[in-house]
Write a protein that holds these residues in place. Structure first.
Motif, mmCIF file in Angstrom:
data_model
loop_
_atom_site.group_PDB
_atom_site.id
_atom_site.type_symbol
_atom_site.label_atom_id
_atom_site.label_comp_id
_atom_site.label_asym_id
_atom_site.label_seq_id
_atom_site.Cartn_x
_atom_site.Cartn_y
_atom_site.Cartn_z
ATOM 1 N N PRO A 2 87.233 -9.323 78.578
ATOM 2 C CA PRO A 2 88.612 -9.578 77.885
ATOM 3 C C PRO A 2 89.630 -8.460 78.011
ATOM 4 O O PRO A 2 89.291 -7.547 78.623
ATOM 5 N N GLU A 3 90.843 -8.936 77.962
ATOM 6 C CA GLU A 3 91.877 -7.967 78.258
ATOM 7 C C GLU A 3 91.950 -6.864 77.385
ATOM 8 O O GLU A 3 91.682 -7.218 76.044
ATOM 9 N N ALA A 4 92.145 -5.598 77.547
ATOM 10 C CA ALA A 4 92.121 -4.361 76.607
ATOM 11 C C ALA A 4 93.077 -4.818 75.702
ATOM 12 O O ALA A 4 94.212 -4.992 75.993
ATOM 13 N N ARG A 5 92.761 -4.541 74.349
ATOM 14 C CA ARG A 5 93.781 -4.754 73.346
ATOM 15 C C ARG A 5 93.496 -3.424 72.355
ATOM 16 O O ARG A 5 92.729 -2.837 72.184
ATOM 17 N N TYR A 6 94.856 -3.051 71.828
ATOM 18 C CA TYR A 6 95.017 -2.167 70.662
ATOM 19 C C TYR A 6 95.801 -2.647 69.607
ATOM 20 O O TYR A 6 96.424 -3.729 69.775
ATOM 21 N N ALA A 7 95.614 -2.273 68.429
ATOM 22 C CA ALA A 7 96.047 -2.536 67.086
ATOM 23 C C ALA A 7 96.377 -1.592 66.061
ATOM 24 O O ALA A 7 95.684 -0.615 66.122
ATOM 25 N N VAL A 8 97.076 -1.882 65.177
ATOM 26 C CA VAL A 8 96.921 -1.131 64.011
ATOM 27 C C VAL A 8 96.381 -1.994 62.775
ATOM 28 O O VAL A 8 96.979 -3.000 62.612
ATOM 29 N N PHE A 9 95.469 -1.482 61.954
ATOM 30 C CA PHE A 9 95.030 -2.235 61.016
ATOM 31 C C PHE A 9 95.378 -1.341 59.374
ATOM 32 O O PHE A 9 95.569 -0.181 59.537
ATOM 33 N N GLY A 10 95.759 -2.416 58.515
ATOM 34 C CA GLY A 10 96.187 -1.917 57.304
ATOM 35 C C GLY A 10 96.250 -3.037 56.419
ATOM 36 O O GLY A 10 96.181 -4.352 56.589
ATOM 37 N N HIS A 11 96.498 -2.934 54.994
ATOM 38 C CA HIS A 11 96.624 -3.723 54.099
ATOM 39 C C HIS A 11 97.577 -3.389 52.785
ATOM 40 O O HIS A 11 97.169 -2.411 52.135
ATOM 41 N N PRO A 12 99.085 -3.845 52.846
ATOM 42 C CA PRO A 12 99.510 -4.647 53.831
ATOM 43 C C PRO A 12 99.963 -3.898 55.215
ATOM 44 O O PRO A 12 99.680 -2.578 55.387
ATOM 45 N N ILE A 13 100.486 -4.780 56.020
ATOM 46 C CA ILE A 13 100.743 -4.321 57.448
ATOM 47 C C ILE A 13 101.745 -4.802 58.091
ATOM 48 O O ILE A 13 102.284 -4.253 59.194
#
Length: 283
Positions: A2-13
Motif C-alpha cells: 500500500p502507498e505510504a500514508r500519514y494523518a492527524v487523528f483527533g475528535h473533532p478534527i
C-alpha cells in the motif's frame, strides 16, 4: 505494498491545519506525501488506528483528546514521551507503533526562537492536566522556568501530572478555587481544550495572576484560543501568544522524524498567520 500514508487523528478534527502544514513541508523537500485528517472518537481510536496501519499508514500526529490513548497504544516510547505520559507523534515500524511527543519542543522553539522570549527564571502556571498539558510541562521545566504550578478542574489529574514530573518543590499542583491566593506569574500557559468545537465561551481566572511582565500562551489556535487570549489582554499581560507557532514547530519535529529532513517553518507559519489576520479583518 500500500502507498505510504500519514494523518492527524483527533475528535473533532475538521479544524486541523496539519494536512496543510505537512503538504507545505513536503513541497519544500520534494517528497510525495499523502496526509489526511481522520476523525477518531476515543472509543473507536484503537480500531481506526489499526485499520490505518493495515491500509498503508506509516505515521500519525495525534491531537486532543487522544494523546494519552496514543501513549497506551505505543509499543515503544521515546524518553520525552515516556516522561510526560502522552504521545502526539506515531511512527509505524516493524509492525508496531512507536510513540514520541514533539509538543514541548515545538512550544519552546516557538517562544524562544520565533518570539525571542526568555523562559528562564519565570514563575509559571499551567492550566490543564490532560495530554496537551503533559506534552509541554516537562519542556517548560527543561527550558528553565523557576517553578511550575499546575491547576486543573479535576485536582487528581493535576496531582498525577506533577508526580510524573518528579521535581517536588519546583513543580506542584494547586486547587482552581484557590488561584486568587497564589500570587502572580511571569508565564501562564492554557492547555485546556474546553473552547474547541463549543464556541467561544468566556475564560475566567483572577487577574491578580498577572504581573507587569507576564507572558500568556494558549496552546490552541484560531477560535479555540479566543477566550483565553481575550482574558490575557484584559488582564494586561505584556506578551500574548497563541498556539499557531507551536503547531507548526511540533509538526516540523514530526516531519523530520519521519522523513529525515528538517523543514523551514518560517514561510509556512507566515502564510497561516497572514490568512488568520485576513479572516479576522474580514469579520
Amino acid at each position: 505494498m500500500p502507498e505510504a500514508r500519514y494523518a492527524v487523528f483527533g475528535h473533532p478534527i475538521a479544524h486541523s491545519l496539519s494536512p496543510r502544514i505537512h503538504a507545505a513541508f513536503a513541497r519544500q523537500a520534494g517528497i510525495a506525501l499523502q496526509y489526511t485528517a481522520i476523525d477518531a472518537p476515543p472509543g473507536q481510536f484503537p480500531d481506526i488506528l489499526a485499520a490505518f496501519a493495515t491500509g498503508g499508514g506509516r505515521g500519525g500526529n495525534v491531537t486532543m483528546p487522544l494523546k494519552e490513548q496514543a501513549y497506551a497504544l505505543s509499543a515503544t516510547l521515546t524518553p520525552r514521551a515516556r516522561a510526560v505520559g502522552a504521545v502526539n507523534t506515531l511512527t509505524w515500524r516493524d509492525g508496531q507503533w512507536h510513540g514520541d511527543n514533539t509538543d514541548g519542543a515545538g512550544l519552546v522553539r516557538d517562544l524562544t526562537g520565533r518570539h525571542a522570549l526568555d523562559l528562564r527564571g519565570r514563575r509559571a502556571l499551567l492550566v490543564g492536566a490532560g495530554g496537551a498539558a503533559r506534552g509541554v510541562a516537562a519542556a517548560l521545566l527543561d527550558a528553565g522556568v523557576l517553578e511550575l504550578a499546575v491547576v486543573n478542574r479535576t485536582p487528581a489529574r493535576a496531582d498525577a501530572l506533577v508526580d510524573s514530573l518528579g521535581q517536588p518543590g519546583r513543580a506542584y499542583s494547586r486547587y482552581w478555587d484557590d488561584l486568587s491566593n497564589q500570587g502572580d506569574f511571569e508565564l501562564i500557559v492554557n492547555a485546556t481544550s474546553a473552547a474547541r468545537g463549543t464556541g467561544a465561551g468566556a475564560f475566567t481566572a483572577p487577574m491578580t495572576l498577572v504581573n507587569s511582565r507576564t507572558l500568556a500562551v494558549d496552546i490552541n489556535y484560531g477560535e479555540a484560543a479566543i477566550p483565553f487570549l481575550a482574558w490575557a489582554r484584559a488582564a494586561g499581560c505584556l506578551h500574548v501568544v497563541d498556539g499557531l507557532g507551536m503547531l507548526v514547530e511540533q509538526a516540523a519535529e514530526a516531519f523530520e522524524l519521519w522523513h529525515g529532513v528538517r523543514p523551514d517553518t518560517s514561510p509556512v507559519y507566515d502564510e497561516l498567520r497572514a490568512e488568520q489576520v485576513r479572516l479576522v479583518t474580514a469579520d
